[in-house]
Design an enzyme around this catalytic site. Structure first.
Site, mmCIF file in Angstrom:
data_model
loop_
_atom_site.group_PDB
_atom_site.id
_atom_site.type_symbol
_atom_site.label_atom_id
_atom_site.label_comp_id
_atom_site.label_asym_id
_atom_site.label_seq_id
_atom_site.Cartn_x
_atom_site.Cartn_y
_atom_site.Cartn_z
ATOM 1 N N GLU A 56 -72.363 183.487 76.229
ATOM 2 C CA GLU A 56 -73.219 183.268 75.061
ATOM 3 C C GLU A 56 -74.249 184.386 74.936
ATOM 4 O O GLU A 56 -74.529 184.870 73.841
ATOM 5 C CB GLU A 56 -73.916 181.906 75.155
ATOM 6 C CG GLU A 56 -72.994 180.714 75.011
ATOM 7 C CD GLU A 56 -72.223 180.727 73.717
ATOM 8 O OE1 GLU A 56 -72.835 180.991 72.663
ATOM 9 O OE2 GLU A 56 -71.003 180.491 73.749
ATOM 10 N N HIS A 105 -71.539 186.343 65.881
ATOM 11 C CA HIS A 105 -71.504 185.787 67.239
ATOM 12 C C HIS A 105 -70.085 185.333 67.585
ATOM 13 O O HIS A 105 -69.577 185.617 68.680
ATOM 14 C CB HIS A 105 -72.490 184.620 67.304
ATOM 15 C CG HIS A 105 -72.497 183.887 68.602
ATOM 16 N ND1 HIS A 105 -73.456 184.087 69.575
ATOM 17 C CD2 HIS A 105 -71.665 182.926 69.097
ATOM 18 C CE1 HIS A 105 -73.213 183.287 70.599
ATOM 19 N NE2 HIS A 105 -72.125 182.567 70.335
ATOM 20 N N GLU A 106 -69.432 184.644 66.653
ATOM 21 C CA GLU A 106 -68.067 184.165 66.911
ATOM 22 C C GLU A 106 -67.066 185.316 66.941
ATOM 23 O O GLU A 106 -66.108 185.290 67.718
ATOM 24 C CB GLU A 106 -67.672 183.132 65.853
ATOM 25 C CG GLU A 106 -68.602 181.931 65.764
ATOM 26 C CD GLU A 106 -68.806 181.256 67.115
ATOM 27 O OE1 GLU A 106 -67.883 181.294 67.961
ATOM 28 O OE2 GLU A 106 -69.889 180.691 67.339
ATOM 29 N N HIS A 139 -66.989 186.705 70.361
ATOM 30 C CA HIS A 139 -66.163 185.944 71.297
ATOM 31 C C HIS A 139 -64.698 186.374 71.208
ATOM 32 O O HIS A 139 -64.004 186.462 72.222
ATOM 33 C CB HIS A 139 -66.285 184.450 70.992
ATOM 34 C CG HIS A 139 -67.549 183.826 71.499
ATOM 35 N ND1 HIS A 139 -68.004 184.015 72.790
ATOM 36 C CD2 HIS A 139 -68.455 183.009 70.894
ATOM 37 C CE1 HIS A 139 -69.135 183.342 72.950
ATOM 38 N NE2 HIS A 139 -69.435 182.731 71.818
#
Length: 609
Positions: free
Chosen positions: A257, A162-163, A166
């Site tokens: 998100e 997930h990071e 980003h």
């Protein structure tokens, strides 16, 4: 889920919201200019003076934004250090938890085809993570101790993926810029907060406790009451702009998100890890990130920090967890909806204790840290015991390990330091070409890593050193039985294998203490069978491209187990006879592997010195 479609939709929506953000800043300047007109004489109510006032407000906000952006342009480590993070260095990671985090980050870097970012560990018991940086070169990933302690490997992979999303999708750059823009837009409110609290409400290293700092801040407000009232007025005037900017920023972050969740599914090739991580965040007893800068960097985080103010409802930086789960898996969302709703209801009923809640949180973090330290100490004892067992038969352990670190491909050395991946490495060393068990296909990442191992082969002369490097890490996680089972499955698939593979198999059994396979107690006459077998090995290796029949080596292994029961004087004599035979081998590297195996098997230190 259709994650590519969701990625495209989130990007389109983000562009619109950025435009709205610029519009909000213009509207805020206009409102401040209009409010200033109430304090101006009538002769100054002209377009010229209104433009000057508007330009002044805009200049102050832009100057504040420029100052904030200049500080953030140094890189993501600015955010990590502000949140209290400590960097984990790859070659200096001391705990299994730190090595596990580094291994997962490296795995996700391979899956996303990105460079490795710096990794920071936050000493906080909440489950959270963040990514920050202006680009790939200065990007960092931070993760809390609570996430490391409470998430399993699949969930940790999903959070790290997930990071990485980003970083890949430019969210970190957008978040860094939004932080600067938001600082300029909130300048009036920040000025009001400064007038109310002065510089007292700051953390001054370790000289004072958080409770003492809070008491100092309250005392400062009482002493300087006129400035406090003036500050309150500024906060009310600037609060509208801050609220409007925060709402738009939160809308941007909510869409990003969703995009990051979708990309994490793309990288890990499964949804259960992300669903499990979100579920644990939702039902955790408390979600707050206990840092004085938590509110400023709330939009960087994996989960909401649940600040107890009006922004909870009007400017929540993250979507509801159940909505995020529903986009990933509607079926799992229906299963977890009631539990998540109950956890949220209980969280809303908990009273807010003000700044003193941070004091209690630090105490809870101390208990969590103590528990983690106890677990680490136990794992360290197991690893040290295995390391001492290896060093007892290998006085040159440190030198051989240093040579291994220089000559081993990164993917092999990294996985060897990851106890969870030890079965995969044994599979790569022992299994014949083209043979793949369910171990390789158990997850998409395991298959990718196995492919990398095959693409960057390791010379067989380093197999034993690699085995001795990874065994302490595997022992710390109590994976001995699993290692033996997977090694048995891979080794038994061989009709014949290289001598280095046979030796790895045998030493694995020696180090892990598998009961000896012998038909009768040790007998000195067994030495003749060992010598004859060594001669057969030499003949087979010269005629068969270095391959030796597995059945022949099993007989040799049984003989070694019998000789290991003899007195040391007999073992020394047998080793001396074996040394004579090995000295006649043309392939010195293979002879050295077998010499070392004999020494370890019979527990004789310094064989061949």
């Amino acid at each position: 889920m259709r994650f590519f479609e969701q990625q495209a939709q989130a990007r389109r929506y983000t562009v619109k919201l950025v435009v709205l953000y610029v519009t909000a800043m213009s509207l805020t300047v206009s409102l401040l200019t209009w409010a200033s007109g109430w304090f101006l004489p009538e002769e100054f109510h002209t377009l010229k003076y209104y433009l000057i006032i508007a330009a002044s407000f805009a200049g102050v906000m832009l100057a504040a934004s420029w100052y904030r952006l200049r500080g953030l342009s140094e890189g993501g480590h600015v955010v990590a250090k502000a949140l209290g993070g400590e960097r984990i260095y790859p070659r200096k990671a001391t705990t299994p938890a730190e090595r596990r985090v580094l291994n997962v980050v490296e795995e996700m870097a391979l899956a996303s085809m990105m460079r490795l970012p710096k990794v920071y560990l936050l000493p906080d018991s909440s489950i959270n993570a963040f990514a920050a940086g202006m680009g790939g070169k200065d990007a960092v990933i931070g993760i809390t101790q609570g996430a490391v302690n409470n998430l399993n490997r699949a969930e940790l992979q999903a959070v790290i993926a997930h990071e990485f999303s980003h970083i890949l999708n430019g969210d970190t750059r957008l978040n860094m810029r939004l932080t600067g823009w938001l600082f300029g837009l909130q300048m009036i409110e920040v000025l009001g907060k400064y007038l109310m609290f002065g510089t007292h409400f700051q953390i001054s290293g370790n000289k004072k406790t958080i409770e003492e700092e809070a008491n100092t801040a309250v005392a400062g407000c009482l002493v300087s009451m006129p400035f406090t009232l003036l500050g309150l007025m500024f906060r009310i005037i600037g609060g509208f702009g801050a609220l409007l900017a925060g709402w738009i920023q939160a809308a941007i972050c909510r869409q990003r998100e969703y995009l990051a969740d979708a990309s994490a599914v793309q990288f890990t090739r499964q949804t259960e890890g992300m669903v499990g991580a979100l579920h644990k965040v939702a039902i955790a007893p408390r979600h707050r990130l206990h840092s004085w800068h938590a509110a400023e960097y709330a939009h960087f985080m994996f989960g909401s920090i649940h600040e107890p103010d009006i922004f909870d409802k009007l400017a929540a930086t993250h979507p509801k967890i159940i909505d995020r789960i529903r986009r990933l898996s509607p079926y799992r969302a229906r299963q977890l909806a009631e539990e998540v709703a109950a956890a949220e209801w209980l969280g809303e009923k908990q009273p807010y204790e003000g700044v003193f809640a941070l004091v209690n949180a630090r105490k809870e973090d101390a208990w969590a840290a103590a528990e983690a330290e106890a677990q680490f100490n136990e794992q360290q004892k197991l690893a040290d015991a295995m390391r001492r067992k290896i060093i007892a038969t290998n006085p040159d352990y440190a030198a051989r390990q240093a040579l291994l670190a220089r000559n081993t491909p990164n993917v092999w050395f990294s996985l060897a330091s990851n106890g969870k991946r030890a079965p995969l490495l044994l599979h790569a060393m022992l299994a014949p070409a083209g043979f793949q068990t369910a171990l390789v296909h158990s997850d998409a990442l395991g298959e990718v890593l196995y492919q990398r191992l095959c693409e960057q082969p390791l010379y067989s002369v380093h197999y034993i050193d690699l085995l001795e490097h990874m065994l302490p890490y595997a022992a710390s996680l109590k994976l001995e039985e699993k290692l033996l089972a997977e090694a048995e499955r891979a080794y038994c698939a061989n009709d014949e294998a290289a001598l280095a593979q046979h030796c790895v198999w045998h030493l694995l059994n020696v180090y892990l203490g598998r009961p000896s396979e012998k038909d009768h107690p040790g007998n000195p006459d067994t030495a003749d069978s060992i010598i004859n077998t060594l001669i057969s090995f030499q003949t087979a290796s010269e005629k068969n491209g270095g391959k030796i029949k597995t059945a022949l080596f099993r007989q040799f292994q049984m003989a070694l187990n019998q000789v290991a029961e003899l007195p040391e004087s007999e073992r020394q004599r047998i080793l001396a006879d074996c040394e004579v035979v090995l000295g006649q081998w043309h392939n010195r590297a293979v002879a050295e592997i077998l010499r070392y195996t004999l020494g370890v098997s019979l527990n004789i230190v310094g064989i061949g010195d």
